[in-house]
Design a protein around this motif. Structure first.
Motif, PDB file in Angstrom:
ATOM      1  N   TYR A 158       0.824  -1.201   0.000  1.00 54.51           N
ATOM      2  CA  TYR A 158       0.000   0.000   0.000  1.00 54.51           C
ATOM      3  C   TYR A 158       0.861   1.255   0.000  1.00 54.51           C
ATOM      4  O   TYR A 158       1.980   1.271   0.501  1.00 54.51           O
ATOM      5  CB  TYR A 158      -0.941   0.009   1.217  1.00 54.51           C
ATOM      6  CG  TYR A 158      -0.236   0.049   2.553  1.00 54.51           C
ATOM      7  CD1 TYR A 158       0.104  -1.137   3.205  1.00 54.51           C
ATOM      8  CD2 TYR A 158       0.095   1.248   3.157  1.00 54.51           C
ATOM      9  CE1 TYR A 158       0.763  -1.116   4.422  1.00 54.51           C
ATOM     10  CE2 TYR A 158       0.752   1.279   4.376  1.00 54.51           C
ATOM     11  CZ  TYR A 158       1.086   0.092   5.001  1.00 54.51           C
ATOM     12  OH  TYR A 158       1.741   0.118   6.210  1.00 54.51           O
ATOM     13  N   GLN A 159       0.292   2.290  -0.605  1.00 61.13           N
ATOM     14  CA  GLN A 159       0.876   3.639  -0.548  1.00 61.13           C
ATOM     15  C   GLN A 159      -0.271   4.582  -0.263  1.00 61.13           C
ATOM     16  O   GLN A 159      -1.208   4.686  -1.074  1.00 61.13           O
ATOM     17  CB  GLN A 159       1.511   4.020  -1.892  1.00 61.13           C
ATOM     18  CG  GLN A 159       2.799   3.302  -2.207  1.00 61.13           C
ATOM     19  CD  GLN A 159       3.354   3.744  -3.558  1.00 61.13           C
ATOM     20  OE1 GLN A 159       2.718   3.543  -4.584  1.00 61.13           O
ATOM     21  NE2 GLN A 159       4.520   4.365  -3.560  1.00 61.13           N
ATOM     22  N   THR A 160      -0.247   5.218   0.890  1.00 59.45           N
ATOM     23  CA  THR A 160      -1.329   6.129   1.255  1.00 59.45           C
ATOM     24  C   THR A 160      -0.769   7.416   1.836  1.00 59.45           C
ATOM     25  O   THR A 160       0.374   7.447   2.298  1.00 59.45           O
ATOM     26  CB  THR A 160      -2.269   5.491   2.284  1.00 59.45           C
ATOM     27  OG1 THR A 160      -1.506   5.036   3.402  1.00 59.45           O
ATOM     28  CG2 THR A 160      -3.040   4.325   1.693  1.00 59.45           C
ATOM     29  N   SER A 161      -1.595   8.443   1.824  1.00 64.41           N
ATOM     30  CA  SER A 161      -1.256   9.707   2.479  1.00 64.41           C
ATOM     31  C   SER A 161      -1.564   9.537   3.956  1.00 64.41           C
ATOM     32  O   SER A 161      -2.714   9.636   4.375  1.00 64.41           O
ATOM     33  CB  SER A 161      -2.074  10.848   1.880  1.00 64.41           C
ATOM     34  OG  SER A 161      -1.853  10.944   0.503  1.00 64.41           O
ATOM     35  N   LEU A 218     -10.948   4.682   3.893  1.00 63.61           N
ATOM     36  CA  LEU A 218     -10.356   3.427   3.459  1.00 63.61           C
ATOM     37  C   LEU A 218     -10.050   3.484   1.967  1.00 63.61           C
ATOM     38  O   LEU A 218     -10.909   3.864   1.166  1.00 63.61           O
ATOM     39  CB  LEU A 218     -11.298   2.258   3.746  1.00 63.61           C
ATOM     40  CG  LEU A 218     -11.410   1.825   5.206  1.00 63.61           C
ATOM     41  CD1 LEU A 218     -12.417   0.697   5.354  1.00 63.61           C
ATOM     42  CD2 LEU A 218     -10.058   1.384   5.742  1.00 63.61           C
ATOM     43  N   ILE A 219      -8.821   3.105   1.618  1.00 60.37           N
ATOM     44  CA  ILE A 219      -8.408   2.946   0.235  1.00 60.37           C
ATOM     45  C   ILE A 219      -8.355   1.450  -0.030  1.00 60.37           C
ATOM     46  O   ILE A 219      -7.626   0.728   0.659  1.00 60.37           O
ATOM     47  CB  ILE A 219      -7.034   3.580  -0.028  1.00 60.37           C
ATOM     48  CG1 ILE A 219      -6.984   5.013   0.511  1.00 60.37           C
ATOM     49  CG2 ILE A 219      -6.701   3.534  -1.518  1.00 60.37           C
ATOM     50  CD1 ILE A 219      -8.043   5.940  -0.070  1.00 60.37           C
ATOM     51  N   TRP A 220      -9.109   0.996  -1.030  1.00 62.16           N
ATOM     52  CA  TRP A 220      -9.320  -0.439  -1.240  1.00 62.16           C
ATOM     53  C   TRP A 220      -8.516  -0.977  -2.411  1.00 62.16           C
ATOM     54  O   TRP A 220      -8.427  -0.331  -3.464  1.00 62.16           O
ATOM     55  CB  TRP A 220     -10.798  -0.710  -1.518  1.00 62.16           C
ATOM     56  CG  TRP A 220     -11.690  -0.411  -0.364  1.00 62.16           C
ATOM     57  CD1 TRP A 220     -12.202   0.814  -0.014  1.00 62.16           C
ATOM     58  CD2 TRP A 220     -12.180  -1.347   0.599  1.00 62.16           C
ATOM     59  NE1 TRP A 220     -12.965   0.679   1.111  1.00 62.16           N
ATOM     60  CE2 TRP A 220     -12.982  -0.623   1.512  1.00 62.16           C
ATOM     61  CE3 TRP A 220     -12.019  -2.720   0.788  1.00 62.16           C
ATOM     62  CZ2 TRP A 220     -13.623  -1.238   2.581  1.00 62.16           C
ATOM     63  CZ3 TRP A 220     -12.666  -3.334   1.847  1.00 62.16           C
ATOM     64  CH2 TRP A 220     -13.447  -2.587   2.735  1.00 62.16           C
ATOM     65  N   LEU A 250     -13.383  -1.162  -4.077  1.00 60.80           N
ATOM     66  CA  LEU A 250     -14.516  -0.357  -3.632  1.00 60.80           C
ATOM     67  C   LEU A 250     -14.133   1.124  -3.686  1.00 60.80           C
ATOM     68  O   LEU A 250     -13.043   1.497  -3.264  1.00 60.80           O
ATOM     69  CB  LEU A 250     -14.890  -0.734  -2.201  1.00 60.80           C
ATOM     70  CG  LEU A 250     -15.558  -2.085  -2.018  1.00 60.80           C
ATOM     71  CD1 LEU A 250     -15.442  -2.557  -0.580  1.00 60.80           C
ATOM     72  CD2 LEU A 250     -17.024  -1.996  -2.413  1.00 60.80           C
ATOM     73  N   ARG A 251     -15.048   1.926  -4.203  1.00 62.34           N
ATOM     74  CA  ARG A 251     -14.783   3.370  -4.284  1.00 62.34           C
ATOM     75  C   ARG A 251     -15.832   4.131  -3.486  1.00 62.34           C
ATOM     76  O   ARG A 251     -17.027   3.891  -3.657  1.00 62.34           O
ATOM     77  CB  ARG A 251     -14.765   3.832  -5.747  1.00 62.34           C
ATOM     78  CG  ARG A 251     -13.573   3.278  -6.521  1.00 62.34           C
ATOM     79  CD  ARG A 251     -13.551   3.827  -7.938  1.00 62.34           C
ATOM     80  NE  ARG A 251     -14.631   3.284  -8.742  1.00 62.34           N
ATOM     81  CZ  ARG A 251     -14.964   3.744  -9.953  1.00 62.34           C
ATOM     82  NH1 ARG A 251     -14.301   4.763 -10.479  1.00 62.34           N
ATOM     83  NH2 ARG A 251     -15.949   3.181 -10.615  1.00 62.34           N
ATOM     84  N   SER A 279     -13.215 -13.779  -2.522  1.00 61.48           N
ATOM     85  CA  SER A 279     -12.255 -12.697  -2.769  1.00 61.48           C
ATOM     86  C   SER A 279     -11.841 -12.103  -1.439  1.00 61.48           C
ATOM     87  O   SER A 279     -12.654 -12.005  -0.510  1.00 61.48           O
ATOM     88  CB  SER A 279     -12.874 -11.619  -3.652  1.00 61.48           C
ATOM     89  OG  SER A 279     -13.018 -12.070  -4.973  1.00 61.48           O
ATOM     90  N   TYR A 280     -10.569 -11.727  -1.336  1.00 62.66           N
ATOM     91  CA  TYR A 280     -10.024 -11.149  -0.117  1.00 62.66           C
ATOM     92  C   TYR A 280      -9.563  -9.733  -0.432  1.00 62.66           C
ATOM     93  O   TYR A 280      -8.738  -9.520  -1.327  1.00 62.66           O
ATOM     94  CB  TYR A 280      -8.896 -12.033   0.423  1.00 62.66           C
ATOM     95  CG  TYR A 280      -9.461 -13.340   0.923  1.00 62.66           C
ATOM     96  CD1 TYR A 280      -9.667 -14.410   0.061  1.00 62.66           C
ATOM     97  CD2 TYR A 280      -9.873 -13.480   2.257  1.00 62.66           C
ATOM     98  CE1 TYR A 280     -10.242 -15.593   0.504  1.00 62.66           C
ATOM     99  CE2 TYR A 280     -10.442 -14.659   2.711  1.00 62.66           C
ATOM    100  CZ  TYR A 280     -10.633 -15.706   1.825  1.00 62.66           C
ATOM    101  OH  TYR A 280     -11.214 -16.866   2.268  1.00 62.66           O
ATOM    102  N   LEU A 281     -10.154  -8.786   0.275  1.00 63.77           N
ATOM    103  CA  LEU A 281      -9.934  -7.370   0.000  1.00 63.77           C
ATOM    104  C   LEU A 281      -9.012  -6.772   1.051  1.00 63.77           C
ATOM    105  O   LEU A 281      -9.239  -6.936   2.252  1.00 63.77           O
ATOM    106  CB  LEU A 281     -11.269  -6.610   0.027  1.00 63.77           C
ATOM    107  CG  LEU A 281     -12.448  -7.210  -0.737  1.00 63.77           C
ATOM    108  CD1 LEU A 281     -13.663  -6.300  -0.626  1.00 63.77           C
ATOM    109  CD2 LEU A 281     -12.094  -7.476  -2.174  1.00 63.77           C
ATOM    110  N   CYS A 282      -8.004  -6.080   0.588  1.00 69.39           N
ATOM    111  CA  CYS A 282      -7.066  -5.349   1.439  1.00 69.39           C
ATOM    112  C   CYS A 282      -7.440  -3.867   1.381  1.00 69.39           C
ATOM    113  O   CYS A 282      -7.746  -3.347   0.301  1.00 69.39           O
ATOM    114  CB  CYS A 282      -5.653  -5.575   0.899  1.00 69.39           C
ATOM    115  SG  CYS A 282      -4.352  -4.628   1.696  1.00 69.39           S
ATOM    116  N   ALA A 283      -7.451  -3.198   2.526  1.00 75.67           N
ATOM    117  CA  ALA A 283      -7.795  -1.770   2.549  1.00 75.67           C
ATOM    118  C   ALA A 283      -6.940  -1.062   3.591  1.00 75.67           C
ATOM    119  O   ALA A 283      -6.820  -1.538   4.723  1.00 75.67           O
ATOM    120  CB  ALA A 283      -9.276  -1.582   2.870  1.00 75.67           C
ATOM    121  N   ALA A 284      -6.378   0.070   3.213  1.00 76.10           N
ATOM    122  CA  ALA A 284      -5.572   0.876   4.125  1.00 76.10           C
ATOM    123  C   ALA A 284      -6.327   2.151   4.482  1.00 76.10           C
ATOM    124  O   ALA A 284      -6.959   2.771   3.616  1.00 76.10           O
ATOM    125  CB  ALA A 284      -4.234   1.234   3.488  1.00 76.10           C
TER     126      ALA A 284
END
Lengths: 109, 112
Positions: A24-27, A97-99, B43-44, A85-90
């Protein structure tokens, strides 16, 4: 920009172990979430990591390295019902959340 | 009811029509969210609300509006639907904006 990367699809055998990676890359960063989503259903919460290290919850474990921007979900003793399905979110600095697009896990007997 | 409910389950809509997707939660969560999920994309976030009476724009708010008159309800309105709004829409809630989000069953919307 903000970005989550995870493999599109993985295949594993019933009874085996599989590791699903996420970078992941997030602010800013306020934690990493994993969700499971069966086809046609809603995402359901699996795990949350905010500190480095491994969190174990039954057959599922999740690992986080903040310095590397990296997480993985480890599934042990795979069962057919783990096909999903396996979802990663930061979570970023604004607590949004960024998915990732999700990893479709196919379990073969 | 327990958790989050959404209505309708699915809908086929003519382009240009107005449509409201309903979302109700009974967990007394402060924060609520609307997402869309499209094949091959994560998801958005469309809109969110951190507490009753306040709303905010997410990543893809254009063409959508929301209101939060009370804690339990968070409707999403498409003022004039377009085919690019064909998607699965999920409503979610969390106790606070920083907490785990819990999802409703989704609404599958097709705009023709």
């Amino acid at each position: 920009g903000q970005n989550i990367d995870q493999p599109t699809e993985m295949t594993a055998t019933e009874g085996a172990i599989v590791q699903i990676n996420c970078t992941y890359q997030t602010s800013g960063f306020n934690g990493l979430f994993w969700y499971q989503q069966h086809a046609g259903e809603a995402p359901t919460f699996l795990s949350y990591n905010v500190l480095d290290g491994l969190e174990e919850k039954g057959r599922f474990s999740s690992f986080l390295s903040r310095s590397k921007g990296y997480s993985y979900l480890l599934l042990k003793e795979l069962q057919m019902k783990d096909s999903a399905s396996y979802l990663c979110a930061a979570m970023d600095s604004n607590y949004q959340l960024i998915w990732g697009a999700g990893t479709k896990l196919i379990i073969k007997p | 009811i327990a958790g989050i409910t959404q209505a309708p389950t699915s809908q086929i809509l003519a382009a240009g029509r107005r449509m409201t997707l309903r979302c109700t939660q009974d967990m007394r969560h402060n924060a609520m969210y609307w997402y869309r999920q499209d094949l091959g994309l994560g998801l958005r976030l469309i809109h969110y609300s951190n507490t009753a009476g306040t709303t905010g724009k997410g990543e893809v708010p254009d063409g959508y509006s929301v209101s939060r008159a009370n804690t339990d309800d968070f409707p999403l309105t498409l003022a004039s639907a377009v085919p690019s709004q064909t998607s699965v829409y999920f409503c979610a809630s969390s106790d606070q904006g920083t907490d785990t989000q819990y999802f409703g069953p989704g609404t599958r919307l097709t705009v023709l």
